[in-house]
Write a protein that holds these residues in place. Structure first.
Motif, PDB file in Angstrom:
ATOM      1  N   ASP A  80     -42.404  10.986  -9.605  1.00 38.53           N
ATOM      2  CA  ASP A  80     -41.601  10.103  -8.746  1.00 38.53           C
ATOM      3  C   ASP A  80     -40.585   9.334  -9.573  1.00 38.53           C
ATOM      4  N   LEU A  98     -38.567   3.939  -3.886  1.00 38.41           N
ATOM      5  CA  LEU A  98     -38.043   5.042  -4.699  1.00 38.41           C
ATOM      6  C   LEU A  98     -37.724   6.243  -3.819  1.00 38.41           C
ATOM      7  N   THR A 141     -36.555  10.100  -9.444  1.00 39.63           N
ATOM      8  CA  THR A 141     -35.680   9.011  -9.009  1.00 39.63           C
ATOM      9  C   THR A 141     -34.638   8.697 -10.075  1.00 39.63           C
ATOM     10  N   ARG A 172     -33.999   8.012  -3.479  1.00 37.26           N
ATOM     11  CA  ARG A 172     -33.724   9.451  -3.661  1.00 37.26           C
ATOM     12  C   ARG A 172     -33.077  10.041  -2.413  1.00 37.26           C
TER      13      ARG A 172
END
Length: 169
Positions: A92, A47, A96, A51
């Motif tokens: 997170d 992830l 993302t 990003r």
């Protein structure tokens, strides 16, 4: 806009959407699952890569479409420690998903606006993306393939984690 650009944009949009849908359903435990993706040892690390990749792609595509004579460096991925706090896990996932939707949409729009001449041109060398001899249409197709590959690895990691958990009960 060219028909090829539209086809590439549609494929890229589909892969980014599939990834966003999958990521949005991840749990905190799934983020820490081991992953065989070359860009991350855990789902969480992949992830991070996604990003960072979206941010770099937006910068790179702006440089390429503006005709900048030099490419933008795309550094090799790095891994860093994360807290295993569920609040961080939710952040997170949310960050993302937002990057995939917003940044992905911006990148897809850029691809949609490319001409056949731009698609056939080879952008300047960029670390980890092109040596300067690859036509832009091949780079965009590679990016779509790359997202699909990451999704395959993530699904395998989450599936393997679920099987291990089921076996332990």
């Amino acid at each position: 806009m060219s028909q090829r650009a539209e086809q590439l944009a549609a494929r890229l949009d589909e892969e980014l959407s599939r990834m966003g849908e999958f990521v949005s359903g991840l749990t905190a435990a799934q983020l820490d699952a081991a992953c065989k993706d070359p860009r991350g040892v855990t789902v969480r690390h992949v992830l991070d890569h996604l990003r960072e990749g979206i941010d770099l792609l937006l910068t790179w595509s702006d440089s390429v479409t503006s005709g900048s004579p030099a490419g933008v460096d795309v550094p090799a991925p790095h891994t860093h420690a994360h807290s295993h706090d569920p609040a961080n896990a939710a952040a997170d996932v949310a960050t993302t998903v937002a990057a995939l939707r917003e940044g992905g949409s911006a990148f897809v729009s850029t691809v949609r606006g490319l001409t056949d001449q731009q698609l056939d041109s080879s952008p300047p060398p960029t670390e980890s993306l092109t040596n300067g001899s690859t036509p832009l249409h091949e780079i965009v197709a590679f990016i779509a393939d790359d997202v699909a590959g990451h999704l395959t690895h993530l699904k395998e990691a989450v599936g393997a984690g679920a099987r291990v958990h089921q076996d332990a009960t």
